[in-house]
Motif scaffolding. Structure first.
Motif, PDB file in Angstrom:
ATOM      1  N   TRP A 141       0.857  -1.173   0.000  1.00  0.00           N
ATOM      2  CA  TRP A 141       0.000   0.000   0.000  1.00  0.00           C
ATOM      3  C   TRP A 141       0.903   1.237   0.000  1.00  0.00           C
ATOM      4  O   TRP A 141       1.876   1.303   0.767  1.00  0.00           O
ATOM      5  N   PHE A 142       0.550   2.185  -0.842  1.00  0.00           N
ATOM      6  CA  PHE A 142       1.248   3.457  -0.912  1.00  0.00           C
ATOM      7  C   PHE A 142       0.210   4.569  -0.792  1.00  0.00           C
ATOM      8  O   PHE A 142      -0.983   4.325  -0.937  1.00  0.00           O
ATOM      9  N   ARG A 143       0.674   5.780  -0.540  1.00  0.00           N
ATOM     10  CA  ARG A 143      -0.248   6.906  -0.500  1.00  0.00           C
ATOM     11  C   ARG A 143       0.422   8.136  -1.082  1.00  0.00           C
ATOM     12  O   ARG A 143       1.643   8.260  -1.079  1.00  0.00           O
ATOM     13  N   GLN A 144      -0.418   9.026  -1.576  1.00  0.00           N
ATOM     14  CA  GLN A 144       0.085  10.271  -2.138  1.00  0.00           C
ATOM     15  C   GLN A 144      -0.831  11.407  -1.720  1.00  0.00           C
ATOM     16  O   GLN A 144      -2.012  11.431  -2.075  1.00  0.00           O
ATOM     17  N   ALA A 145      -0.268  12.323  -0.960  1.00  0.00           N
ATOM     18  CA  ALA A 145      -0.995  13.514  -0.540  1.00  0.00           C
ATOM     19  C   ALA A 145      -0.812  14.603  -1.598  1.00  0.00           C
ATOM     20  O   ALA A 145       0.162  14.575  -2.356  1.00  0.00           O
ATOM     21  N   PRO A 146      -1.719  15.573  -1.637  1.00  0.00           N
ATOM     22  CA  PRO A 146      -1.601  16.646  -2.630  1.00  0.00           C
ATOM     23  C   PRO A 146      -0.254  17.356  -2.540  1.00  0.00           C
ATOM     24  O   PRO A 146       0.177  17.751  -1.459  1.00  0.00           O
ATOM     25  N   GLY A 147       0.407  17.474  -3.681  1.00  0.00           N
ATOM     26  CA  GLY A 147       1.673  18.179  -3.723  1.00  0.00           C
ATOM     27  C   GLY A 147       2.862  17.409  -3.206  1.00  0.00           C
ATOM     28  O   GLY A 147       3.965  17.946  -3.116  1.00  0.00           O
ATOM     29  N   LYS A 148       2.642  16.136  -2.874  1.00  0.00           N
ATOM     30  CA  LYS A 148       3.729  15.334  -2.325  1.00  0.00           C
ATOM     31  C   LYS A 148       3.974  14.115  -3.195  1.00  0.00           C
ATOM     32  O   LYS A 148       3.143  13.716  -4.001  1.00  0.00           O
ATOM     33  N   GLU A 149       5.132  13.518  -3.002  1.00  0.00           N
ATOM     34  CA  GLU A 149       5.457  12.305  -3.742  1.00  0.00           C
ATOM     35  C   GLU A 149       4.724  11.109  -3.145  1.00  0.00           C
ATOM     36  O   GLU A 149       4.334  11.113  -1.971  1.00  0.00           O
ATOM     37  N   ARG A 150       4.582  10.085  -3.948  1.00  0.00           N
ATOM     38  CA  ARG A 150       3.976   8.854  -3.467  1.00  0.00           C
ATOM     39  C   ARG A 150       4.917   8.211  -2.457  1.00  0.00           C
ATOM     40  O   ARG A 150       6.122   8.104  -2.692  1.00  0.00           O
ATOM     41  N   GLU A 151       4.349   7.780  -1.321  1.00  0.00           N
ATOM     42  CA  GLU A 151       5.176   7.196  -0.288  1.00  0.00           C
ATOM     43  C   GLU A 151       4.670   5.814   0.105  1.00  0.00           C
ATOM     44  O   GLU A 151       3.469   5.522   0.053  1.00  0.00           O
ATOM     45  N   PHE A 152       5.602   4.996   0.526  1.00  0.00           N
ATOM     46  CA  PHE A 152       5.298   3.656   0.999  1.00  0.00           C
ATOM     47  C   PHE A 152       4.560   3.714   2.330  1.00  0.00           C
ATOM     48  O   PHE A 152       4.875   4.528   3.199  1.00  0.00           O
ATOM     49  N   VAL A 153       3.573   2.825   2.490  1.00  0.00           N
ATOM     50  CA  VAL A 153       2.839   2.735   3.745  1.00  0.00           C
ATOM     51  C   VAL A 153       3.063   1.369   4.408  1.00  0.00           C
ATOM     52  O   VAL A 153       3.464   1.292   5.569  1.00  0.00           O
ATOM     53  N   ALA A 154       2.800   0.300   3.668  1.00  0.00           N
ATOM     54  CA  ALA A 154       2.906  -1.044   4.239  1.00  0.00           C
ATOM     55  C   ALA A 154       3.041  -2.062   3.124  1.00  0.00           C
ATOM     56  O   ALA A 154       2.631  -1.808   1.981  1.00  0.00           O
ATOM     57  N   ALA A 155       3.599  -3.217   3.469  1.00  0.00           N
ATOM     58  CA  ALA A 155       3.710  -4.304   2.504  1.00  0.00           C
ATOM     59  C   ALA A 155       3.593  -5.633   3.221  1.00  0.00           C
ATOM     60  O   ALA A 155       3.847  -5.726   4.431  1.00  0.00           O
ATOM     61  N   ILE A 156       3.209  -6.648   2.465  1.00  0.00           N
ATOM     62  CA  ILE A 156       3.027  -7.984   3.022  1.00  0.00           C
ATOM     63  C   ILE A 156       3.565  -9.004   2.023  1.00  0.00           C
ATOM     64  O   ILE A 156       3.397  -8.864   0.811  1.00  0.00           O
TER      65      ILE A 156
END
Length: 123
Positions: free
Chosen positions: A35-50
């Motif tokens: 799972w990754f996430r991207q906030a407005p104006g920011k780069e996509r970042e790692f959240v979790a992996a399995i």
């Protein structure tokens, strides 16, 4: 592999949401999922992996103790349970699949991506 993320929405700070990511194809159980996430104006970042079997998980420090990633290979689905949500968790959340047994945190190492689901946490 096609991925379909769902479960996003608007929630107050301190609340919970569960994201789901349904995958097509018969090889889901052999993929590392992230799972990754991207906030407005920011780069996509790692959240979790399995890992493919579900026996290994990995989280970014900012969500440890609050988020839980899990998978059900019989249902070709990966989940992200998000508790104690904070306004800074607001972002579009993406699920991704990596045809490799090694867990990584780099977006470019994941081959398949879902369309994203928006999570908004109000203060």
């Amino acid at each position: 592999v096609q991925l379909q993320a769902s479960g996003g929405g608007l929630v107050q700070a301190g609340g919970s949401l569960r994201l789901s990511c349904a995958a097509s194809g018969r090889t889901f159980s052999s993929y590392t999922m992230g799972w990754f996430r991207q906030a407005p104006g920011k780069e996509r970042e790692f959240v979790a992996a399995i890992s493919y079997s579900g026996s290994n998980t990995y989280y970014v420090d900012s969500v440890k103790g609050r988020f839980t990633i899990s998978r059900d290979n019989a249902k070709n689905t990966v989940y992200l349970q998000m508790n104690s949500l904070k306004p800074e968790d607001t972002a579009v959340y993406y699920c991704a699949a990596r045809p490799n047994v090694i867990i990584t945190t780099t977006p470019s190492s994941y081959k398949y991506w879902g369309q994203g689901t928006l999570v908004t946490v109000s203060s």
